[in-house]
Design a protein around this motif. Structure first.
Motif, PDB file in Angstrom:
ATOM      1  N   LYS A   2      31.489  49.235  23.842  1.00 61.24           N
ATOM      2  CA  LYS A   2      30.962  49.083  25.186  1.00 61.24           C
ATOM      3  C   LYS A   2      30.590  47.632  25.454  1.00 61.24           C
ATOM      4  O   LYS A   2      30.757  47.119  26.551  1.00 61.24           O
ATOM      5  CB  LYS A   2      29.760  50.002  25.394  1.00 61.24           C
ATOM      6  N   ALA A   6      32.138  45.214  28.337  1.00 62.71           N
ATOM      7  CA  ALA A   6      31.311  44.517  29.319  1.00 62.71           C
ATOM      8  C   ALA A   6      31.625  43.033  29.335  1.00 62.71           C
ATOM      9  O   ALA A   6      31.689  42.402  30.394  1.00 62.71           O
ATOM     10  CB  ALA A   6      29.831  44.745  29.010  1.00 62.71           C
ATOM     11  N   ALA A   9      34.867  42.468  31.091  1.00 60.01           N
ATOM     12  CA  ALA A   9      34.753  42.711  32.521  1.00 60.01           C
ATOM     13  C   ALA A   9      34.165  41.521  33.246  1.00 60.01           C
ATOM     14  O   ALA A   9      34.513  41.232  34.387  1.00 60.01           O
ATOM     15  CB  ALA A   9      33.908  43.958  32.776  1.00 60.01           C
ATOM     16  N   ASN A 101      41.875  46.561  28.194  1.00 53.64           N
ATOM     17  CA  ASN A 101      41.144  47.290  29.235  1.00 53.64           C
ATOM     18  C   ASN A 101      42.153  47.756  30.281  1.00 53.64           C
ATOM     19  O   ASN A 101      43.028  46.985  30.697  1.00 53.64           O
ATOM     20  CB  ASN A 101      40.103  46.399  29.924  1.00 53.64           C
ATOM     21  N   ASP A 131      38.938  44.896  39.923  1.00 51.42           N
ATOM     22  CA  ASP A 131      37.500  44.773  39.698  1.00 51.42           C
ATOM     23  C   ASP A 131      36.763  44.396  40.982  1.00 51.42           C
ATOM     24  O   ASP A 131      35.538  44.297  40.986  1.00 51.42           O
ATOM     25  CB  ASP A 131      37.216  43.739  38.608  1.00 51.42           C
ATOM     26  N   ASN A 151      39.654  54.409  34.537  1.00 54.06           N
ATOM     27  CA  ASN A 151      39.697  53.277  33.611  1.00 54.06           C
ATOM     28  C   ASN A 151      39.649  53.772  32.169  1.00 54.06           C
ATOM     29  O   ASN A 151      39.317  54.940  31.916  1.00 54.06           O
ATOM     30  CB  ASN A 151      38.557  52.280  33.882  1.00 54.06           C
ATOM     31  N   ASP A 208      34.331  48.191  42.021  1.00 62.69           N
ATOM     32  CA  ASP A 208      34.860  47.677  40.762  1.00 62.69           C
ATOM     33  C   ASP A 208      35.435  48.847  39.965  1.00 62.69           C
ATOM     34  O   ASP A 208      34.698  49.621  39.347  1.00 62.69           O
ATOM     35  CB  ASP A 208      33.730  46.988  39.988  1.00 62.69           C
ATOM     36  N   ASN A 211      34.860  48.804  35.914  1.00 65.31           N
ATOM     37  CA  ASN A 211      33.605  49.358  35.412  1.00 65.31           C
ATOM     38  C   ASN A 211      33.200  50.652  36.114  1.00 65.31           C
ATOM     39  O   ASN A 211      32.257  51.317  35.701  1.00 65.31           O
ATOM     40  CB  ASN A 211      32.482  48.329  35.577  1.00 65.31           C
TER      41      ASN A 211
END
Length: 386
Positions: A2, A6, A9, A101, A131, A151, A208, A211
């Motif tokens: 995770k 992040a 992203a 991703n 995004d 996603n 986005d 995310n």
């Protein structure tokens, strides 16, 4: 993982997506052909009379545009497919031992020949990357604004073969207002044909998909929106006077004013200033006497996007069996030609109330062609019109 997701992203906003896989940084050797499957949710019909029935998209002016963006370090690959189907497959070449991703967006665009160019944005702006998806056309009562996203993340130590289908979901809440007192105002020669909605709270205008969150930090005030409701087919004794898709946090509340008009003249002003609950991928329905005294309004929120009436109009050919919990309807003044095409329409709702247990309810004119089965819990077809 995770944390890695992040961090990636954060940098995605400065990554320009390539449309040629040769520019995706995969020519280092050892790449493998991978198929990424993308599928809409089983409940694809949104809660309103005019929602797209995806089984008849082939006869529609619209089709689904599926966008896949893959991010790997400073590289980004964008692939686009157009389809009338609720699922597509993207074959791509990926290298094992890298972190990827994946972001997917699916929206409605005009079919080839009607749209300006390939990969042209129509309702939602995607040219800045998935995004930061923006709203281009935000007019209410337009069901072509329905859209879906999904996603996924593949870690460095994950096998490419572990990629499974990316299931999509809706990125917004839907709000609708249904008047049950339409016949009361018609007695006085009043015919609602338009309205103005004024949101009294700021709303996000960007989403986005990487995310899966709305951009609440840049929420803005929405100017009053004038719209017409002529495109909506009327249910018996009810009239949808407002329906809109809005980006929201996972859950929260909104408030808005609704001025319903006849020929530009205000019929009724409704001030929904109380906290109206909204949630992502759910429908908030306000149902009651919104054209007269606005008393006894029922406000409910649910995720049953398919639990509303499917309306038939024009030439419709079944491409799959339909298991429904409410009957199909041919509205008053409408004409439909239904080709069963060897398929089945089955309403298993055991309700004894009219409008629940039939297979098809006809107020206008219906012609049935082809072999097939129509089955209702109370009766197959109930006809009041032609």
């Amino acid at each position: 993982m995770k944390k890695l997701f992040a961090l990636l992203a954060v940098a995605l906003g400065v990554v320009a997506c390539q449309k040629d896989q040769a520019d995706f940084g995969v020519n280092l050797g050892g790449e493998q052909e991978v198929t990424i499957n993308v599928a809409l949710p089983a409940e694809t019909r949104s809660s309103s009379a005019q929602s797209f029935d995806l089984s008849s998209l082939s006869s529609s002016d619209y089709q689904l545009r599926y966008i896949l963006e893959i991010y790997q370090g400073e590289n980004c690959l964008r692939e686009v497919k157009y389809s009338d189907d609720t699922s597509v497959a993207f074959p791509v070449r990926l290298a094992p031992g890298r972190a990827y991703n994946f972001a997917v967006w699916a929206d409605f665009v005009k079919k080839e020949g009607a749209r300006n160019a390939d990969d042209a944005d129509e309702y939602y702006e995607t040219s800045d990357g998935l995004d930061s998806i923006g709203i281009i056309k935000g007019t209410p009562m337009d069901e072509a604004r329905d859209a879906f996203y999904g996603n996924a993340v593949l870690g460095e130590n994950d096998k490419l073969a572990s990629l499974s289908t990316i299931e999509l979901t809706r990125p917004f809440a839907k709000v609708r207002v249904v008047a049950t007192d339409i016949e009361d105002v018609r007695k006085f020669g009043i015919e609602p044909d338009g309205a103005t909605v004024t949101y009294t709270a700021q709303l996000p205008t960007r989403f986005d998909a990487v995310n899966g969150v709305a951009d609440t930090e840049n929420a803005t005030s929405i100017s009053p929106i004038d719209y017409d409701m002529s495109a909506y087919t009327e249910a018996t004794g009810q009239l949808t006077v407002f329906a809109d898709y809005i980006f929201v946090p996972n859950s929260g509340t909104i408030s808005f004013n609704l001025d319903v008009k006849d020929g530009g003249v205000r019929i009724k002003e409704n001030n929904f200033s109380t906290a109206i609950p909204v949630a992502v991928n759910k429908v908030t329905s306000i149902v009651g006497d919104v054209l007269t005294d606005s008393k006894d309004l029922d406000i409910n929120i649910n995720d049953k996007f398919e639990a509303e009436t499917i309306y038939l109009e024009g030439d419709v050919t079944l491409t799959e069996d339909l298991n429904v919990n409410r009957p199909l309807v041919v509205a008053a003044g409408k004409t439909a030609v239904l080709n069963l095409n060897g398929k089945k329409i089955i309403n298993t709702n055991p309700s004894e109330n009219y409008g629940e247990g039939e297979g098809i309810v006809v107020y206008g004119n219906l012609t049935i062609e082809g072999e097939g089965t129509i089955q209702g819990a109370s009766m197959a077809v109930w006809a009041r019109g032609g």
